[in-house]
Each structure stands twice: as C-alpha cells, then as structure tokens.
Design an enzyme around this catalytic site. Structure first.
Site, short mmCIF file in Angstrom:
data_model
loop_
_atom_site.label_atom_id
_atom_site.label_comp_id
_atom_site.label_asym_id
_atom_site.label_seq_id
_atom_site.Cartn_x
_atom_site.Cartn_y
_atom_site.Cartn_z
CB CYS A 2 51.31 28.67 56.05
SG CYS A 2 53.55 29.29 56.26
NE ARG A 27 46.49 24.38 52.17
CZ ARG A 27 47.28 24.77 51.33
NH1 ARG A 27 48.18 25.49 51.59
NH2 ARG A 27 46.38 24.42 50.43
CD1 TRP A 74 56.68 22.90 56.53
CD2 TRP A 74 57.29 24.57 55.69
NE1 TRP A 74 57.86 22.50 56.53
CE2 TRP A 74 58.16 23.39 55.76
CE3 TRP A 74 57.90 25.33 55.22
CZ2 TRP A 74 59.20 23.85 54.97
CZ3 TRP A 74 59.00 25.58 53.97
CH2 TRP A 74 59.58 24.70 53.65
CG ASN A 98 50.80 29.50 52.53
OD1 ASN A 98 51.86 28.91 52.28
ND2 ASN A 98 49.57 28.79 50.96
N GLY A 99 53.43 31.66 51.79
CA GLY A 99 54.29 32.05 51.10
C GLY A 99 55.91 32.50 51.84
CD GLU A 479 58.03 6.35 47.12
OE1 GLU A 479 58.25 7.34 47.03
OE2 GLU A 479 56.69 6.54 48.58
CE LYS A 483 56.83 8.01 51.99
NZ LYS A 483 56.36 7.65 50.63
CD GLU A 486 58.57 10.80 53.29
OE1 GLU A 486 58.21 12.57 53.70
OE2 GLU A 486 58.46 10.57 52.37
CG HIS A 502 80.11 3.94 37.85
ND1 HIS A 502 80.77 3.70 36.97
CD2 HIS A 502 79.09 2.27 37.90
CE1 HIS A 502 80.79 2.92 36.16
NE2 HIS A 502 79.52 1.49 36.57
CE LYS A 602 49.64 13.42 52.09
NZ LYS A 602 50.58 12.56 52.10
#
Ligand code: M6R
Length: 607
Positions: A2, A27, A74, A98-99, A479, A483, A486, A502, A602
C-alpha cells in the site's frame, strides 16, 4: 504494497495528501482514504476502488485540518471494501499501514477480549486498538506506539495521528520502506520520495526498526532498541513530474513505444557506441575470476534474469544460479565465499527481492542491483547500482523496464565475456553493434501492430493459450504468457518447446492457440519440429519468426508475426515487442483495465 503519506502542514492538508496518493497509486488501488485532525479531533473519508472515488467523496464532504494521513490500499487482510479501507480509527488514534501483521489473530483475540467490537476485517485496525489500549493505560503517544510495535510480528510501515495532538505524527518501519520529508515549518512521512516530491526534496530514509516522532519543528528518530539516532537527510532526485499519457489511450502502449528511446539511453550508459565498445562502471567484483553468479528477482524482472542466464553461460561461460526471490529467500542456499549476487527490480522495492538481497548480504556476497528507481531500498542495499534509465514506468505491466533490463544485462554479459577471455575485441565490437541496432529493429517490430491486432481479436474468443520457445525464446515465452494473463485475464502458459511432449501436448486441440517464438537462430529447426507436432494434431499455430521462415510454413499455420532480422543475441529484446503488443491489444479488446489490471500493484512490498 500500500502507499502511505502523512503531513504536518501549515495550511489545509487534504488536497496535498490526495496529490501524494496519486503518486502512490502504483502501490495499490483497491481503496483509498484520508484522516485529518481538526480542532484536535480525527475525521476521515474513505472510498472503495480508485483514488478518483475518494476525490469525489472529498468533493461532496471536504476534510479540513493542518495534520493528516492518507493511504492507497492493496488488500491483504480483508476484502477491498470501504469498511476495510484505511485509515483505521479509534477515538484516540488514526492509523495507516503498509504490510502484513502475521500474529493478527492472537492480537485480535486480545482486543476483542477487552470488549472491543472490530469494525473491519483488517490487521491494521488491531494495531489502532492496541495503541489505544496503551494510551488508555496512561502511556504517552510515543511510549504507546513503542510498546505496540514490540508486539507486532510481520512487516509494516505505519503512520499514526493522535486525537488532541495537532503537532504530532509518528511513523515506524519494519520491512516496507518509509521516508521522512523535511519542509519549511512542515514535516512529512511517505512510502517513498516520489510521493513527497511535490512537497520536498529533503528526505531521510528510515532504517529497519526505526520509529520517527515528527512535529512541525523536525523529527526525532529512534532505532529498534529505542536509542535516539541521527539519520542523515539527503537531497532526493525523485521527480514529482507526473508523466501523462500524451495522445495514447494507456500508459502501457506509450511505454511500449518509448522503448527504442529508453533502450538508447540505457545503452549509452553502458557502452561507447561510437567505438562499439562496452563501457561499464567500475565493478566491485572481478569477472575474470568469478566462479558463479547468483541472480534473484520476481515476475518479469526474473524473466529478464533468465534470459541473462542463457547469455552469461553461453557467451561469457559464467555459470548462473537464478531463482525467484520468494523461493530463494527461504531455501537457505549455501553460497560460495566472495560470490556476486545480482538483484533485478524495476521498482527496487519488491519485498521478496529485498529479503533475498539481505540474505546474500548476510552470507558475505557482493551485491549488485539492476534497478529503475535508484533511490529504492534494493539500490540502497547494494555495493553497485546498475540503473536502467527506463524513466517512470506507470503501467502495472512491465514493458520498457524489461527491455532496458535486458539491454543492461547484455552489456554486462559482453563485459564479463571480455574479462573472461571468451570473446575477443572483434566479437565485442560485433555484439555491441548488434545492441546498438536494437532501437532500429524495434521500430520495425512496431510495424506489425495492425496484424497483431487481428490476432489479438481472435485470442479474445479462447480460454487457454500456450507460448512455446527454446533457448532465450523460452523465457520470452514465459513473458508472453505472463503479460497476456495479467492484462487480459486469459489463461496462458509459457513452456520450453522441447518440454511439450512431456505433458502439455495433451492440451492441444482446435480451441487452443499455440504461439511459437521461433526466430531464425541455431535452435530454429528444433523449435519448428515441435511446431510440426502441434500442427499434426490439429493445433492452431501462430508463428513469430522472420519473413523467410514464415513463408516456409504458409498453409500450415493459422497466422504469424514477423520479426526483424536482428542478430540472435539481441533477438529477445526485439521480440519482446511482439508479445507486449499482443497482450496489450488482447486486453484492449477484452475491455480490461490495461494500466491497472485487477488484483495487481506496480510495487509488491509484501511477501
Ligand atoms: O519492481 P519489480 O521489477 O521488482 O517487480 C517485479 C514484478 O512484480 C513485476 O515484474 C510484475 O511481474 C509485473 N506485473 C509484470 O508485468
């Protein structure tokens, strides 16, 4: 993860807190809130969702007061509702946090056992009540906070206001970063210097375990043992400049198109392009004798490290151990004496990466930090900082930071290879020239955008997508899948193409697009053999390769994206554009929140 901010001001603070929160929204954006002290009394406004909802609620019911705290959330404990939004208040305090408090259950039982009815599902509210109980027992605000902090397990950065104390703001840090800002008759607290940049550039970074007592006259700081300590103030170079989207619909697409320019800036820092030579800053380790390199990172930064592993091992013959920081930090990895550990992070604040760094530091490693934010905690913990010059990356999905990380890593690989004698001067020049051509090749890659849009439209109708590649195209497959997941919320997986048989080949049918990253390199033939296996089973193949190679497969593939004729060494940097544009346009067609996808932030400052 946060964002928190606090101001002891000389005028109304609520508008300044909202502005600072706008700079901290990266954040988290599940909810936002502000509390102020007016006439010694706490008042607050909170709103679920983005900061604009809080702005609307403040427009309807403004908050007055010259002291205040704010928060952008968040969600960890408790759903992202208004009721769980910070600040959490009691009649005596307002707290933003925050935490994560790990022992919140036992502390919560104690609070409810004292007859208190909790108003939210958060761990933060419990902190507010614990401080209040200490105040009720007769302690001063500072003593009440210090006593409460001793009981908290987990990670926290806190800012606390006290009823009846208009000239007092207390901050504490255990894990997540917290900075004190010095103004003219004003004092500030913030998660980072960027949030405080509109207010001051004079910043004191708190150390782990610090408690800061702020009045308008200054700050007294106490270490984890309660001893007063001096922490120097420094001039921050963090910019308050709020980058805007210009003519673009989203920051992400703007940042994708910025890549040729910012890669140019990054390369200019690590090479002498006029002479096709590498020009690294002085390194604290001797690459000629280094036996192993450890790389740690999370998410896209980890994927950049994975590409670098292929490069370091093949070009510089330097063995690399790479791990996801959240796994590495608890693995109790035995590390060789005098080793070099490199941490890659756009934000420089990722909690797991920072913890892995501290582990390596404790094990006597020399620490390198490849970061975009040079004032970050990860940069401050390093022996050598390697900046990437991507400029502020606002879109939650990492794009230009990824390719700038790759560009800087490629330069480090050439430097290491030269030091180890695995390449000669002619090869150094050739590789540096290939790097210098990356911006031009990227401009070519952008020309595929219309074709990529058509493919992206098709992807919106499916549920699962596979990305496959070999060599450095394998990390790029990871990647591409990351992308797409998300941004568009579609299920995508990246696999090493050779691993297909496999297990994942069982997924192949007419409903699953399989995207092959198969540039024309020494593994091309191997990759397209795997592609043939997919085509033979009726799979829907999308081929990303050079024009000539695509031509060979016409009639057997559903569609294709052309790659420029870049040198195979730099191809992962260039080909990143294709998977970024594909994910972007799929998300746009799906109508998702491209710059701030659901559930993400972010900067991930909790583990
Ligand atoms: O700031 P960092 O580079 O340490 O962040 C690491 C990851 O959280 C980040 O790359 C994340 O995976 C991005 N959302 C990917 O686009």
């Amino acid at each position: 993860m946060c964002g928190i901010v606090g101001i002891l001001g000389t005028a109304e603070v609520a508008p300044h807190i909202v502005d600072a929160l706008a700079l901290l929204e990266y954040r988290g954006y599940d909810s936002a809130g502000i509390a102020t002290l007016d006439g010694g009394k706490i008042d607050r406004r909170r709103a679920e969702g983005k900061l604009r909802n809080l702005r609307n609620s403040l427009a309807e019911a403004p908050l007055s007061g010259r002291s205040g705290i704010g928060h952008t959330r968040w969600a960890t404990h408790g759903a992202p509702t208004k009721g769980n939004a910070h600040p959490h208040v009691t009649p005596r305090v307002a707290v933003v946090h925050n935490g994560i408090i790990e022992n919140y259950r036992e502390l919560g039982d104690e609070v409810t056992g004292a007859g208190i009815v909790l108003q939210s599902e958060t761990d933060t509210e419990i902190i507010a009540h614990l401080i209040t109980l200490e105040l009720d027992a007769g302690k001063t605000p500072q003593a009440a906070v210090a006593a409460t902090l001793k009981r908290l397990r987990g990670a926290f950065a806190l800012a606390i206001l006290f009823t009846g104390h208009d000239d007092l703001l207390i901050g504490a840090r255990h894990g997540p970063p917290l900075a004190v800002g010095h103004g003219d008759g004003e004092m500030y607290l913030g998660s980072d210097a960027i949030a405080l940049a509109p207010l001051t550039s004079s910043i004191t970074y708190l150390e782990d375990g610090d408690l800061a007592v702020l009045t308008r006259q200054g700050a007294e700081i106490y270490d984890a043992g309660g001893k007063p300590v001096q922490r120097p103030a420094q001039q921050s170079v963090a910019s308050a400049f709020r980058v805007d989207k210009g003519n673009y619909h989203h920051f992400m697409i703007k940042e994708i198109f910025e890549q040729p320019e910012v890669i140019g800036h990054t390369l200019a820092h690590y090479s002498d392009l006029a002479n096709d030579r590498i020009a690294m800053p002085e390194m604290p380790v001797d690459f000629a004798t280094l036996e192993r390199l450890t790389i740690c990172a999370c998410g896209t930064a980890y994927i950049a490290g994975l590409v670098a592993k292929y490069w370091f091992e093949k070009v510089a013959r330097l063995p690399v151990d790479i791990d996801i920081a959240s796994e590495f930090r608890y693995r109790e990895v035995p590390l060789a004496a005098q080793g070099f550990a490199l941490f890659i992070s756009q934000s420089g604040e990722t909690a797991d990466t920072l913890a892995a760094l501290n582990y390596c530091k404790g094990a006597g490693q020399t620490i390198g930090a490849l970061v975009n934010v040079t004032e970050s905690s990860i940069a401050r913990g390093a022996d050598i900082v390697l900046p990437i010059y991507a400029g502020p990356e606002i879109g939650v999905a990492s794009t230009k930071a990824f390719t700038c990380q790759l560009a800087a890593l490629a330069a480090l690989v050439i430097f290491a290879a030269k030091a180890r004698g695995t390449i000669d001067e002619a090869e150094e020049r050739r590789l540096v020239r290939s790097l210098a051509e990356v911006p031009r090749h990227m401009l070519d890659a952008f020309r595929q955008e219309e074709k990529i849009k058509t493919i992206a439209q098709g992807l919106t109708k499916v549920r699962d997508i596979l990305f496959l590649g070999r060599g450095t195209s394998f990390p790029l497959a990871l990647e591409g899948a990351l992308k797409l997941k998300e941004l568009s919320y579609l299920h995508a997986e990246g696999y090493a193409a050779g691993e297909l048989k496999h297990g994942p080949i069982a997924l192949i049918d007419q409903t699953v697009p399989v995207i092959f990253l198969a540039p024309d390199d020494d593994l091309y033939e191997k990759t397209v053999s795997n592609m043939a296996e997919v085509a033979a089973r009726g799979g829907r193949v999308i081929l990303i390769s050079q024009n000539d190679r695509i031509a060979e497969w016409q009639g057997r593939i559903e569609s294709s994206i052309e790659l420029p004729d870049a040198d195979p060494f730099v191809m992962p940097i260039v080909a990143a554009v294709s998977v970024q544009l594909l994910a972007y346009h799929t998300a746009v067609f799906m109508g998702t929140d491209v710059d701030q996808p659901r559930n993400l932030a972010k900067s991930v400052t909790v583990e």
